[in-house]
Write an enzyme that holds these catalytic residues in place. Sequence first.
Site, PDB file in Angstrom:
ATOM      1  N   ASP A 118       1.222  -1.661  -0.175  1.00 12.95           N
ATOM      2  CA  ASP A 118       0.277  -0.005   0.165  1.00 12.95           C
ATOM      3  C   ASP A 118       1.019   1.661   0.026  1.00 12.95           C
ATOM      4  OD1 ASP A 118      -1.846   1.647   0.792  1.00 12.95           O
ATOM      5  OD2 ASP A 118      -2.810   0.373   1.975  1.00 12.95           O
ATOM      6  N   THR A 192       3.402 -11.268  -9.236  1.00  7.52           N
ATOM      7  CA  THR A 192       2.265 -11.667  -8.392  1.00  7.52           C
ATOM      8  C   THR A 192       1.059 -11.096  -9.200  1.00  7.52           C
ATOM      9  OG1 THR A 192       1.765  -8.740  -7.625  1.00  7.52           O
ATOM     10  CG2 THR A 192       3.146 -10.166  -6.859  1.00  7.52           C
ATOM     11  N   TYR A 194      -1.385  -9.218  -8.941  1.00 11.41           N
ATOM     12  CA  TYR A 194      -1.452  -7.773  -8.804  1.00 11.41           C
ATOM     13  C   TYR A 194      -0.368  -6.333 -10.189  1.00 11.41           C
ATOM     14  CZ  TYR A 194      -1.688  -2.160  -8.291  1.00 11.41           C
ATOM     15  OH  TYR A 194      -1.327  -1.163  -8.376  1.00 11.41           O
ATOM     16  N   GLU A 195       1.079  -7.368  -9.879  1.00 16.96           N
ATOM     17  CA  GLU A 195       1.652  -7.041 -11.082  1.00 16.96           C
ATOM     18  C   GLU A 195       1.118  -7.454 -12.816  1.00 16.96           C
ATOM     19  OE1 GLU A 195       6.353  -7.981 -12.423  1.00 16.96           O
ATOM     20  OE2 GLU A 195       5.185  -8.726 -10.202  1.00 16.96           O
TER      21      GLU A 195
END
Length: 213
Positions: A118, A192, A194-195
């Site tokens: 974050d 990941t 997210y990546e």
Amino acid sequence: MRIRKKPWAAKYIQDHADYIVTNPQNWTGRWQERFTKTQSLDVEIGAGKGQFIIQMAKQHPEINYIGVELQESVIATALRRFMTDPLPNLQFVLTDGADLDEFFHPNEIEKIFLNFSDPWPKKRHAKRRLTSPRFLKTYQTVLAHDGQIEFKTDNRGLFEYSLVTMNNFPMHFDEVSLDLHESPENETNIETEYEEKFSPNGPIYKLVVHFNS
């Protein structure tokens, strides 16, 4: 981002206690007992749905891994993915990664992974960033003398902040990438979730650092 609560998560975690820890303070100094072999120990803070840490454990059976995640529903999803093909060198921990020095001994960890943490963009929240000086001090305690931190983000502001805090600590930069996916290092990069989703929107920044002795 608000995480949708999964009603099955708590029981699933309870039913798979051999692979996930919910009381990490009880395992201080005893983490190697959770694995079939005593090996180097690497830790990911913010393991998310587990894609990165599971692939790392598959590719490196000579290393023991721990994935730390604060959100119950998220780590339950990672655990369920893991249980389709359990590995003897991976454990999960449901807890706040801010408290590493409360359940790891000094010099116990060889590498810490910080993947897409974050960014806490507001200035008043800077101390919550996982690369803020107070977190770096904790990592310095639990990392081996030659241990590393591997950090990836798509947030330029967090990347620049991290460059400054790590340089001022001071730390030594082993790798600095302004566009990981366009660099030679991408050949061995494990993404990941997210990546995978957001890397088409812009560059991925990466740092590999260790503390000056």
